[in-house]
Motif scaffolding. Structure first.
Motif, PDB file in Angstrom:
ATOM      1  N   ALA A  92       1.025  -1.077  -0.045  1.00 52.15           N
ATOM      2  CA  ALA A  92      -0.093   0.029  -0.094  1.00 52.15           C
ATOM      3  C   ALA A  92       0.878   1.190  -0.035  1.00 52.15           C
ATOM      4  CB  ALA A  92      -0.938  -0.012   1.098  1.00 52.15           C
ATOM      5  N   LEU A 119      -4.971   2.240  -1.316  1.00 53.80           N
ATOM      6  CA  LEU A 119      -5.750   1.709   0.026  1.00 53.80           C
ATOM      7  C   LEU A 119      -6.165   0.592  -0.186  1.00 53.80           C
ATOM      8  CD1 LEU A 119      -7.287   5.179   0.802  1.00 53.80           C
ATOM      9  CD2 LEU A 119      -5.247   4.190   1.822  1.00 53.80           C
ATOM     10  N   ALA A 176     -12.383   0.012  -2.837  1.00 54.59           N
ATOM     11  CA  ALA A 176     -11.543   0.113  -1.844  1.00 54.59           C
ATOM     12  C   ALA A 176     -12.202  -0.347  -0.200  1.00 54.59           C
ATOM     13  CB  ALA A 176     -10.714   1.583  -1.558  1.00 54.59           C
TER      14      ALA A 176
END
Length: 409
Positions: A92, A119, A176
């Motif tokens: 990430a 994310l 996400a």
């Protein structure tokens, strides 16, 4: 075979739900956003597929190690889960640092969609580690729930994001948040287990194998997707679009028997019946693919409707070839997972050689039929090469799990 069928039924349904809901989100995004904004979403989803290779590598590593060393299962599972958390956070962070580059390359109006991809990387990696634990133990209920959660999370929350903010930002925000759903499902299934203490050095051992396994899966991913890029380069826009439509069917046939390798992989990674598990998987995959290809040849008009409608009627005479290529790729996928199970890392070079051969044949692929012939021929050679290597390295015992003796002690 009974175990394959018993476990495969639930996993097959769960994976079908995951694939259908993912496809449904794609259709909704295309309809709600329009061509320009959907082009950005499609590119970002393609990037997310590449990012997801780490998740697949974690799942393969976890399933292999748990199946190969059941006597040290508690410690192995603990270090797999820790490796999933650590690698997810690192991935990430890397994606976050690369967000400005992604924004520039994809010509995005805002860096926020690229940040949202970063994310999503962390929960995807954690999901892979959790799935690997259940796959290695051959506990199919929680694994199926994770797959269903992944698909429904993307469809439901992705659609909410599209409705609230009809743009690439809204779509990727929903994706996400949706990536957290399977992680929550996996955590609930694991919550009664006490995680064993893990040393940092053992986590590094896991991450080294994850890197090698992800490399093998990345090679397969590149081989199975290179022709759509090549079509865009060597064909005109109209013919490239026709070829891309045919590839929808290729991917459908590729993913149709994917539950077979999920269920069979623990047996492929353990000492007993490894060769038989691989053989049964190849036979089952070939049978499913051959049935699908025959159906497409007989119902070619319906198949063209499935991939795009009457405007793609020009590829009707070739549509069965796309299904046949999907069958070859599905069988190659079985053997790539056998490479992962055996930890025979040099065999991956066969897949990379196939990719190089397709690219080197670019001057010959000036029409859709020629490109199809080249891709089918190369895929067949890769399949045969992996089969030969698989027979040569056949051994009665499973590949060892690094650090198991110390962990068990």
């Amino acid at each position: 075979m009974r175990r394959l069928l018993r476990g495969g039924a639930g996993v097959a349904v769960a994976m079908a739900v995951m694939n259908v809901t993912t496809y449904g989100f794609t259709i909704l995004a295309a309809r709600l956003l329009g061509p320009a904004e959907y082009g950005a979403v499609a590119a970002l989803m393609g990037l997310l597929l590449v990012v997801n290779v780490l998740s697949l590598g974690l799942q393969a590593t976890g399933a292999r190690q748990v199946a190969a060393a059941p006597h040290a299962r508690d410690v192995i599972e603990a270090r797999i889960l820790r490796a999933g958390r650590r690698s997810g956070l690192v991935l990430a962070l890397v994606c976050l640092l690369l967000a400005p580059v992604v924004t520039w390359l994809l010509d995005l109006s805002s860096p926020l969609p690229a940040v949202l991809v970063a994310l999503a990387a962390a929960p995807l990696s954690m999901m892979g580690a959790q799935a690997g634990v259940f796959q290695g133990e051959e506990i199919w209920g929680p694994l199926s729930a994770i797959y269903v959660g992944a698909g429904l999370g993307r469809l439901v929350l992705g659609t909410v994001g599209l409705l609230l903010v009809p743009s690439a930002t809204g779509a990727m925000a929903g994706v996400a948040v949706g990536a957290l759903v399977p992680v929550v499902v996996g955590a609930l299934a694991l919550h009664r287990r006490r995680e064993a203490p893990v040393e940092r050095s053992s986590t590094r051992v896991v991450l080294r194998e994850v890197a090698h396994n992800s490399h093998a899966l990345l090679a397969f991913f590149a081989l199975s997707n290179v022709d759509v890029v090549l079509a865009r380069v060597v064909l005109d826009a109209e013919n490239a679009g026709l070829y891309a439509a045919g590839l929808i069917l290729t991917k459908a046939v590729l993913f149709l028997p994917q539950f077979v390798v999920v269920v069979a992989f623990p047996s492929m990674a353990s000492g007993a019946g490894r060769g038989r598990a691989t053989l049964l998987s190849l036979v089952a995959t070939a049978a499913i693919g051959a049935t699908a290809t025959a159906g497409v040849a007989v119902l070619s008009g319906l198949a063209v409707t499935f991939v795009g409608g009457p405007q793609y009627a020009e590829i009707e005479s070739l549509i069965w070839v796309f299904a046949a290529i999907g069958t070859l790729l599905a069988m190659i996928q079985i053997l790539v997972y056998q490479v992962v199970a055996d930890q025979h890392r040099t065999s991956v070079l066969v897949v990379w050689a196939g990719l190089a051969a397709v690219l080197a044949s670019a001057p010959l692929t000036t029409t859709e039929p020629r490109l199809l012939v080249v891709v089918a021929a190369v895929d067949l050679l890769v399949l045969l090469g992996l089969l030969v290597l698989s027979r040569r390295r056949a051994a009665p015992s499973a590949a060892p799990v690094p650090g198991v003796a110390e962990a068990a002690g």
